[in-house]
Design a protein around this motif. Structure first.
Motif, PDB file in Angstrom:
ATOM      1  N   LEU A  52      22.809 -20.066 -21.646  1.00 45.68           N
ATOM      2  CA  LEU A  52      22.013 -20.097 -20.098  1.00 45.68           C
ATOM      3  C   LEU A  52      20.741 -19.229 -20.354  1.00 45.68           C
ATOM      4  CD1 LEU A  52      25.002 -19.364 -17.858  1.00 45.68           C
ATOM      5  CD2 LEU A  52      24.156 -21.704 -18.630  1.00 45.68           C
ATOM      6  N   SER A  53      20.342 -19.047 -21.568  1.00 43.94           N
ATOM      7  CA  SER A  53      18.861 -18.410 -21.852  1.00 43.94           C
ATOM      8  C   SER A  53      17.772 -18.783 -21.170  1.00 43.94           C
ATOM      9  CB  SER A  53      19.030 -18.028 -23.351  1.00 43.94           C
ATOM     10  OG  SER A  53      19.824 -17.663 -23.941  1.00 43.94           O
ATOM     11  N   HIS A  54      17.720 -20.022 -20.466  1.00 40.72           N
ATOM     12  CA  HIS A  54      16.736 -20.563 -19.661  1.00 40.72           C
ATOM     13  C   HIS A  54      16.468 -19.909 -18.470  1.00 40.72           C
ATOM     14  CE1 HIS A  54      20.051 -22.796 -18.282  1.00 40.72           C
ATOM     15  NE2 HIS A  54      19.340 -23.477 -17.415  1.00 40.72           N
ATOM     16  N   MET A  55      17.554 -19.172 -17.919  1.00 39.61           N
ATOM     17  CA  MET A  55      17.387 -18.424 -16.506  1.00 39.61           C
ATOM     18  C   MET A  55      16.454 -17.245 -16.645  1.00 39.61           C
ATOM     19  SD  MET A  55      19.463 -19.912 -14.739  1.00 39.61           S
ATOM     20  CE  MET A  55      20.014 -19.138 -13.378  1.00 39.61           C
ATOM     21  N   GLY A  56      15.844 -16.936 -15.681  1.00 38.93           N
ATOM     22  CA  GLY A  56      14.737 -16.050 -15.427  1.00 38.93           C
ATOM     23  C   GLY A  56      15.288 -14.600 -14.977  1.00 38.93           C
ATOM     24  N   GLU A  57      14.998 -13.701 -15.811  1.00 34.71           N
ATOM     25  CA  GLU A  57      15.450 -12.264 -15.674  1.00 34.71           C
ATOM     26  C   GLU A  57      13.895 -11.514 -15.303  1.00 34.71           C
ATOM     27  OE1 GLU A  57      18.323 -14.033 -18.397  1.00 34.71           O
ATOM     28  OE2 GLU A  57      16.274 -13.705 -18.663  1.00 34.71           O
ATOM     29  N   ILE A  58      14.036 -10.868 -14.169  1.00 37.66           N
ATOM     30  CA  ILE A  58      13.065 -10.113 -13.802  1.00 37.66           C
ATOM     31  C   ILE A  58      13.638  -8.757 -13.277  1.00 37.66           C
ATOM     32  CG2 ILE A  58      11.268 -10.020 -11.962  1.00 37.66           C
ATOM     33  CD1 ILE A  58      11.462 -12.903 -11.479  1.00 37.66           C
ATOM     34  N   THR A  59      13.159  -7.587 -13.673  1.00 37.84           N
ATOM     35  CA  THR A  59      13.420  -6.435 -13.593  1.00 37.84           C
ATOM     36  C   THR A  59      12.559  -5.692 -12.436  1.00 37.84           C
ATOM     37  OG1 THR A  59      14.440  -6.169 -15.724  1.00 37.84           O
ATOM     38  CG2 THR A  59      14.128  -4.059 -14.645  1.00 37.84           C
ATOM     39  N   VAL A  60      13.197  -4.829 -11.481  1.00 31.96           N
ATOM     40  CA  VAL A  60      12.451  -4.110 -10.614  1.00 31.96           C
ATOM     41  C   VAL A  60      13.035  -2.757 -10.577  1.00 31.96           C
ATOM     42  CG1 VAL A  60      11.861  -4.054  -8.096  1.00 31.96           C
ATOM     43  CG2 VAL A  60      12.373  -6.235  -9.272  1.00 31.96           C
ATOM     44  N   THR A  61      11.870  -1.934 -10.721  1.00 33.30           N
ATOM     45  CA  THR A  61      12.414  -0.585 -10.866  1.00 33.30           C
ATOM     46  C   THR A  61      11.396   0.343 -10.123  1.00 33.30           C
ATOM     47  OG1 THR A  61      10.804  -0.207 -12.737  1.00 33.30           O
ATOM     48  CG2 THR A  61      13.135  -0.841 -13.294  1.00 33.30           C
ATOM     49  N   ASP A 140       8.397  -8.821 -16.016  1.00 33.55           N
ATOM     50  CA  ASP A 140       9.053 -10.193 -16.368  1.00 33.55           C
ATOM     51  C   ASP A 140       9.851  -9.944 -17.535  1.00 33.55           C
ATOM     52  OD1 ASP A 140       9.479 -12.517 -17.427  1.00 33.55           O
ATOM     53  OD2 ASP A 140       7.168 -13.350 -17.494  1.00 33.55           O
ATOM     54  N   ASP A 141      11.131 -10.166 -17.620  1.00 35.66           N
ATOM     55  CA  ASP A 141      12.094  -9.781 -18.691  1.00 35.66           C
ATOM     56  C   ASP A 141      12.499 -10.818 -19.184  1.00 35.66           C
ATOM     57  OD1 ASP A 141      11.606  -7.039 -19.221  1.00 35.66           O
ATOM     58  OD2 ASP A 141      13.299  -6.193 -18.214  1.00 35.66           O
ATOM     59  N   ARG A 142      12.027 -12.184 -19.074  1.00 32.34           N
ATOM     60  CA  ARG A 142      12.524 -13.431 -19.695  1.00 32.34           C
ATOM     61  C   ARG A 142      12.704 -13.532 -21.112  1.00 32.34           C
ATOM     62  NH1 ARG A 142       8.958 -17.732 -16.258  1.00 32.34           N
ATOM     63  NH2 ARG A 142       7.662 -15.883 -16.353  1.00 32.34           N
ATOM     64  N   GLU A 143      12.118 -12.878 -21.812  1.00 31.99           N
ATOM     65  CA  GLU A 143      11.825 -12.907 -23.442  1.00 31.99           C
ATOM     66  C   GLU A 143      12.635 -11.616 -23.899  1.00 31.99           C
ATOM     67  OE1 GLU A 143      10.381 -14.871 -25.157  1.00 31.99           O
ATOM     68  OE2 GLU A 143       9.024 -16.080 -23.540  1.00 31.99           O
ATOM     69  N   ALA A 144      13.190 -10.922 -22.804  1.00 31.20           N
ATOM     70  CA  ALA A 144      14.297  -9.772 -23.683  1.00 31.20           C
ATOM     71  C   ALA A 144      15.510  -9.897 -23.495  1.00 31.20           C
ATOM     72  CB  ALA A 144      13.765  -8.635 -22.501  1.00 31.20           C
ATOM     73  N   TYR A 145      15.876 -11.060 -23.005  1.00 30.63           N
ATOM     74  CA  TYR A 145      17.283 -11.517 -22.874  1.00 30.63           C
ATOM     75  C   TYR A 145      17.671 -12.989 -23.218  1.00 30.63           C
ATOM     76  CZ  TYR A 145      18.040  -7.561 -19.559  1.00 30.63           C
ATOM     77  OH  TYR A 145      18.076  -6.263 -18.992  1.00 30.63           O
TER      78      TYR A 145
END
Length: 371
Positions: A52-61, A140-145
Motif C-alpha cells: 500500500l506504499s502509494h498511500m500519502g503520509e503527511i506529518t504534522v508537528t 510531506d513524508d510520502r517518500e519516507a515510508y
C-alpha cells in the motif's frame, strides 16, 4: 507529455511474482498475482499481503499541531490519545469531501495523516494552506515510508512470529512502534478489508526484507500476496467507502451517511462548519439519497454510474459494484431515494444495458466478521 507512473520499493518483487501491474493514482501497482477470487478468499479465511506504499503520509508537528488539525479536519483530533488513530475527513468550505483520512497520534505534538493516493497532494496543499497562523509544521513524508498490510484471521499469528511488539494489547485503530523482521516500524491495527489485520509503516529500503519475512512466516497458514482488485471487492463487501465512488466533493459527510465523523461539539471553528451544520439540518428534515447495499437476484454485475430504477423511474445510482466471492452473487453500493432505501423495498432494479435486473435492497455491510 505523459508522466511515467511512480514505482514502490517493492516493484521488482511484484514483477518477480508475476503480478499484473496497473497504473493507479500515478503509481504502478499490482492488480492481481493470479486469481482475484483466490486472493479475496485467502484474506477472508487465512491471510493476504498487500503493498500500500502509494498511500500519502503527511506529518504534522509542533505546539499547535492538534489545533491545526481540529481546524483543518471535521473530527475532534484533540481527543485522540497517544498511540491511537481516528477515521475522519477533510472538507471544503462548502462541506464537500476532499478526502477521507486516518490520523495517527505518534507523540505529544506529532501526528501522521494518511490520505488516499489519488488525493494526497490535494490534502497536503490544503493542510499547508490551513496551517497559516498556527505554530505547526506540515511535512510531506510520502517518500519516507513504504506501507505493507497483512490482513485476515491468520494475520496476528503471522506478525507475532516476526515482531517484538505486544499485538495482544494493540487495539483496533491503534498503533505502536516496534520492530518487524528486525527493522523499526509503526505497527497499526487498521485495514480496509473487513478483517483483522495490520498496516506496517517502515522505511522503503526495509520493505523487501519485511515482505519476504512475512511471506515465509505465513507460508504454513496460507498467506498469499494480494493486489488492488481483491482489495476492492473486500472493502465493498465490508461496506467501506472509496473516494471517487461513495465520496466526492459534491457530497458532504451527511450526504454519504457518515455525519457521525463531523464533531460540532469540538471547540473553535473548523473549515466547512457552517455548510456542514446546514447539511446536518437538511439530513434531519429532508433526508438526501441514502447509501444502501444491493444484492443481485441474477448474475449480471452492476457498475458505477448505472441507474437504480423502480416503477419505471430512476431512484438512484450505483457507486460501486462487483461480483462478491463471499456471497456468490453480484453486489453493489448505491445512493437511492429515501423512499426506496429500506431493506426489502420491493420492485427495485438496476438498469444494465437497457434491461432492469432485479436487486434486493439491504443494509450495509454485506459482510461482517464474527469475532
Amino acid at each position: 507529455m505523459s508522466t511515467a507512473p511512480r514505482l514502490t520499493a517493492l516493484d521488482a518483487l511484484h514483477r518477480s511474482l508475476g503480478a499484473t501491474m496497473t497504473d493507479f493514482a500515478g503509481w504502478d501497482m499490482p492488480l492481481r498475482y493470479a486469481s482475484e477470487r483466490d486472493e479475496h478468499n485467502a484474506v477472508r479465511t487465512r491471510a493476504g499481503l498487500f503493498d500500500l506504499s502509494h498511500m500519502g503520509e503527511i506529518t504534522v508537528t509542533g505546539p499547535q499541531a492538534v489545533d491545526l488539525l481540529d481546524y483543518a479536519l471535521v473530527g475532534n483530533i484533540s481527543t485522540v490519545g497517544n498511540g491511537r488513530a481516528r477515521y475522519t475527513m477533510i472538507c471544503q468550505e462548502d462541506g464537500g469531501i476532499l478526502d477521507d483520512l486516518i490520523v495517527y497520534r505518534l507523540g505529544e505534538t506529532e501526528y501522521m495523516v494518511v490520505a488516499n493516493a489519488s488525493n494526497a497532494q490535494i490534502v497536503l496543499d490544503a493542510l499547508v494552506a490551513r496551517a497559516e497562523g498556527f505554530d505547526a509544521e506540515v511535512r510531506d513524508d510520502r517518500e519516507a515510508y513504504a506501507l505493507i498490510a497483512v490482513q485476515g484471521p491468520e494475520s496476528p499469528g503471522i506478525l507475532k512470529s516476526v515482531t517484538d511488539a505486544d499485538l495482544d494489547g494493540l487495539k483496533y485503530y491503534a498503533g505502536l512502534p516496534g520492530t518487524v523482521a528486525g527493522v523499526p516500524a509503526l505497527i497499526a491495527r487498521t485495514g480496509y478489508t473487513g478483517e483483522d489485520g495490520f498496516e506496517l509503516f517502515l522505511k522503503p529500503e526495509h520493505a523487501e526484507g519485511v515482505w519476504k519475512a512475512l511471506t515465509e512466516a505465513g507460508a504454513g497458514v496460507g498467506l498469499i500476496p494480494c493486489g488492488l482488485s481483491c482489495r476492492d471487492t473486500l472493502r465493498l463487501e465490508a461496506g467501506m467507502p472509496l473516494y471517487g465512488h461513495e465520496l466526492t466533493t459534491v457530497l458532504t459527510p451527511f450526504d454519504a451517511g457518515l455525519g457521525r465523523v463531523v464533531k460540532f461539539e469540538k471547540p473553535g471553528d473548523f473549515v466547512g462548519r457552517k455548510a456542514l451544520e446546514a447539511a446536518a439540518e437538511r439530513a434531519e428534515t429532508a433526508p438526501p439519497r441514502k447509501l444502501v447495499g444491493l444484492i443481485a437476484e441474477g448474475r449480471r454485475v452492476p457498475r458505477a454510474g448505472f441507474q437504480v430504477v423502480a416503477g419505471g423511474e430512476v431512484v438512484g445510482e450505483i457507486t460501486s459494484g462487483a461480483p462478491s466471492p463471499t456471497l456468490g452473487k453480484p453486489i453493489a453500493m448505491a445512493y437511492v431515494n429515501a423512499t426506496h432505501a429500506e431493506p426489502g423495498t420491493p420492485g427495485v432494479g438496476v438498469d444494465i444495458r437497457g434491461k432492469s435486473e432485479p436487486y434486493e435492497v439491504v443494509r450495509l455491510p454485506f459482510y461482517k466478521r464474527q469475532n
